[in-house]
Design an enzyme around this catalytic site. Structure first.
Site, PDB file in Angstrom:
ATOM      1  N   HIS A  84       0.855  -1.181   0.000  1.00 21.19           N
ATOM      2  CA  HIS A  84       0.000   0.000   0.000  1.00 21.19           C
ATOM      3  C   HIS A  84       0.894   1.235   0.000  1.00 21.19           C
ATOM      4  O   HIS A  84       1.947   1.244   0.620  1.00 21.19           O
ATOM      5  CB  HIS A  84      -0.876  -0.005   1.258  1.00 21.19           C
ATOM      6  CG  HIS A  84      -1.921   1.068   1.245  1.00 21.19           C
ATOM      7  ND1 HIS A  84      -3.112   0.921   0.593  1.00 21.19           N
ATOM      8  CD2 HIS A  84      -1.941   2.299   1.794  1.00 21.19           C
ATOM      9  CE1 HIS A  84      -3.836   2.007   0.734  1.00 21.19           C
ATOM     10  NE2 HIS A  84      -3.144   2.874   1.459  1.00 21.19           N
ATOM     11  N   ASP A 163     -14.500   3.475   8.133  1.00 19.13           N
ATOM     12  CA  ASP A 163     -13.417   4.245   7.500  1.00 19.13           C
ATOM     13  C   ASP A 163     -13.951   5.038   6.314  1.00 19.13           C
ATOM     14  O   ASP A 163     -13.557   6.183   6.097  1.00 19.13           O
ATOM     15  CB  ASP A 163     -12.274   3.328   7.060  1.00 19.13           C
ATOM     16  CG  ASP A 163     -11.180   4.137   6.368  1.00 19.13           C
ATOM     17  OD1 ASP A 163     -10.552   4.973   7.042  1.00 19.13           O
ATOM     18  OD2 ASP A 163     -10.983   3.980   5.149  1.00 19.13           O
ATOM     19  N   ARG A 170     -13.552  13.518   7.033  1.00 19.11           N
ATOM     20  CA  ARG A 170     -12.250  14.185   7.223  1.00 19.11           C
ATOM     21  C   ARG A 170     -11.885  15.004   5.992  1.00 19.11           C
ATOM     22  O   ARG A 170     -11.317  16.094   6.098  1.00 19.11           O
ATOM     23  CB  ARG A 170     -11.159  13.147   7.498  1.00 19.11           C
ATOM     24  CG  ARG A 170     -11.270  12.533   8.894  1.00 19.11           C
ATOM     25  CD  ARG A 170     -10.416  11.276   8.990  1.00 19.11           C
ATOM     26  NE  ARG A 170      -9.034  11.505   8.652  1.00 19.11           N
ATOM     27  CZ  ARG A 170      -8.245  10.606   8.063  1.00 19.11           C
ATOM     28  NH1 ARG A 170      -8.699   9.408   7.756  1.00 19.11           N
ATOM     29  NH2 ARG A 170      -6.990  10.907   7.792  1.00 19.11           N
ATOM     30  N   SER A 185      -6.629   4.699   9.467  1.00 16.81           N
ATOM     31  CA  SER A 185      -7.393   4.528   8.237  1.00 16.81           C
ATOM     32  C   SER A 185      -6.710   3.507   7.318  1.00 16.81           C
ATOM     33  O   SER A 185      -7.335   2.561   6.829  1.00 16.81           O
ATOM     34  CB  SER A 185      -7.511   5.892   7.546  1.00 16.81           C
ATOM     35  OG  SER A 185      -8.007   5.758   6.246  1.00 16.81           O
ATOM     36  N   LYS A 189      -7.856  -0.861   6.804  1.00 18.44           N
ATOM     37  CA  LYS A 189      -8.153  -1.481   5.507  1.00 18.44           C
ATOM     38  C   LYS A 189      -7.236  -2.687   5.262  1.00 18.44           C
ATOM     39  O   LYS A 189      -7.666  -3.727   4.798  1.00 18.44           O
ATOM     40  CB  LYS A 189      -7.982  -0.461   4.375  1.00 18.44           C
ATOM     41  CG  LYS A 189      -9.065   0.601   4.391  1.00 18.44           C
ATOM     42  CD  LYS A 189      -9.014   1.459   3.145  1.00 18.44           C
ATOM     43  CE  LYS A 189      -8.051   2.602   3.270  1.00 18.44           C
ATOM     44  NZ  LYS A 189      -8.592   3.859   3.753  1.00 18.44           N
TER      45      LYS A 189
HETATM   46  N1  URA Z   1      -5.008   7.039   2.706  1.00 19.39           N
HETATM   47  C1  URA Z   1      -5.984   6.436   3.440  1.00 19.39           C
HETATM   48  O1  URA Z   1      -6.441   5.346   3.100  1.00 19.39           O
HETATM   49  N2  URA Z   1      -6.413   7.048   4.540  1.00 19.39           N
HETATM   50  C2  URA Z   1      -5.934   8.243   4.968  1.00 19.39           C
HETATM   51  O2  URA Z   1      -6.370   8.736   5.987  1.00 19.39           O
HETATM   52  C3  URA Z   1      -4.921   8.869   4.185  1.00 19.39           C
HETATM   53  C4  URA Z   1      -4.476   8.227   3.059  1.00 19.39           C
END
Ligand code: URA
Length: 432
Positions: A84, A163, A170, A185, A189
């Site tokens: 990621h 999320d 946000r 966050s 995931k």
């Molecule tokens: N990427 C994400 O998945 N979440 C965030 O808060 C910032 C970048």
């Protein structure tokens, strides 16, 4: 009863919240029992007061518990790896890493997101391939990872709904760039999607959420701690995002560059980062190899064509065409030339990212459509020596007027100087 106003006040005043209080606030928000305005105020309190590492873990755990989780490794009977990136300009790394790692015999199933603002999203890039389906059922996703070795999809099933809600909130309340919230966050995931080993690419620089190496290190440490507490192996690469990654910025242009890299013909910095990430992923996999051997196998898969063959199988399995001539192309291509001789001292990632968004390659709001054909190709990167009139970059635009505007934005992103800048590698540091 969730006493949201009291929790907001206590966090505003710098208190540490209890585990059950914090978890209930998040789960209550996901159930629709806490309104957006209270959660927005809570996020702002967190923005200024922060969360302790323990609170960050409790928050992450609650976000995961708000939805389903996937046991990828259990379903495949193999150790599954994932990667990621925290987001940057020209970051098409997953597109190249997935087929290379799969060609080396390691399953990589990845759920990706869309881009917002100047940072592009892997799903948008993949959707520039005619026919490519980003929405697979969970069963289709797992079956494809088993049979082809890789799949990249949008979020499948009902993973981390809290999320999704929180990120949307946000995004419109200026509370995205808070370290604990970003860590929670991203890791919610990754943990919910079930990989046992995760390589995180934390971007650092003017085109990234983290502007300084110290902040990037802190984010990396927070995410590693969350992974460890969940029993996963996590390695963070801190990588340069002061300039765009590779040459191409824009969806189909980036797909083409990723394919060229899988064939061994990619730009040097991008090729290097792909090998770094593959080496780490293979070292974390169940192949029982170290990073040097992992990197050697990744190089081999690129050189012998097996990575490209895996690319073709992957794209076709997801309904896309592997014929690159079918990728959308912009009608107008405008060259941006050097006004004087010199060295490229700086090539601002944020300026190039914003110019690409203005062309239509990215979104200003979640509702915007993306133009998959347009973008920018930066032929001269930091350190390049150019003569007056040399091509610095190409703008791929929908109209002449857009091409003219973007060309002047791109030129403004370049700083030419008489002397060469200090050499700076794409991989700045590894945190593990
Ligand atoms: N990427 C994400 O998945 N979440 C965030 O808060 C910032 C970048």
């Amino acid at each position: 009863m969730i006493r949201a106003a009291e929790l907001i006040q206590r966090k505003r005043d710098g208190e540490q919240l209890g585990d059950d209080e914090l978890a209930e606030l998040i789960l209550g928000y996901a159930r629709g029992e806490v309104p957006d305005y209270q959660m927005a105020a809570f996020c702002m309190a967190v923005f200024f007061r922060g969360l302790t590492p323990h609170e960050t873990y409790v928050l992450t755990d609650a976000v995961i518990r708000s939805g389903e989780t996937i046991d990828m490794s259990g379903a495949l009977g193999r150790k599954v790896v994932d990667k990621h990136s925290t987001g940057g300009v020209g970051d098409k790394t997953s597109l190249a890493v997935a087929p290379v790692v799969a060609a080396c015999g390691v399953p990589l199933g990845k759920m990706s997101g869309r881009g917002l603002g100047h940072t592009g999203g892997t799903l948008d890039k993949l959707e520039s391939i005619p026919g490519y389906r980003t929405e697979l059922t969970l069963d289709e996703f797992i079956a494809q990872v088993r049979e082809v070795g890789t799949a990249i999809v949008g979020q499948t099933g009902d993973l981390v709904p809290a999320d999704k809600l929180l990120y949307g909130l946000r995004d419109v309340t200026a509370t995205v760039d808070q370290l604990s919230l970003i860590a929670a966050s991203i890791m919610s995931k990754k943990l919910a999607a079930g990989a046992q080993a995760i390589v995180l690419d934390v971007k650092v620089g003017n085109g990234a959420f983290m502007r300084t190496i110290d902040d990037a290190r802190r984010l990396a440490e927070a995410m590693i701690a969350l992974g460890r507490q969940a029993g996963r192996e996590v390695v963070c690469l801190l990588t340069d995002m002061d300039q765009p990654l590779g040459a191409a910025v824009g969806n189909s242009l980036e797909v083409l560059e990723a394919l060229e890299t899988v064939r061994g013909r990619g730009p040097a910095d991008f090729h290097e980062l792909v090998l770094d990430a593959c080496g780490k992923l293979l070292a974390l996999s169940d192949l029982d190899v170290d990073e040097t051997e992992g990197r050697r196998r990744a190089e081999q898969a690129i050189a012998d064509g097996s990575a490209e063959a895996t690319w073709n199988r992957w794209i076709e399995a997801q309904g896309g065409t592997s014929d690159e001539a079918a990728l959308p192309r912009a009608p107008t291509v405008r060259e941006v030339t050097a006004p004087r001789a010199g060295h490229v001292h700086d090539l601002s990632a944020i300026r190039i990212g914003n110019a690409a968004v203005h062309l239509g390659a990215g979104r200003r709001t979640k509702e915007d459509a993306v133009d998959h054909a347009v973008g920018i190709v930066c032929h001269a990167k930091r350190g390049a020596e150019v003569a007056a009139g040399d091509v610095l970059a190409e703008v791929h635009a929908r109209t002449d007027a857009q091409a003219d505007e973007a060309a002047s934005d791109v030129l403004a992103a370049y700083q030419l100087a008489d002397t060469a800048p200090h050499e700076r590698h794409v991989l700045l540091e590894v945190v593990d």
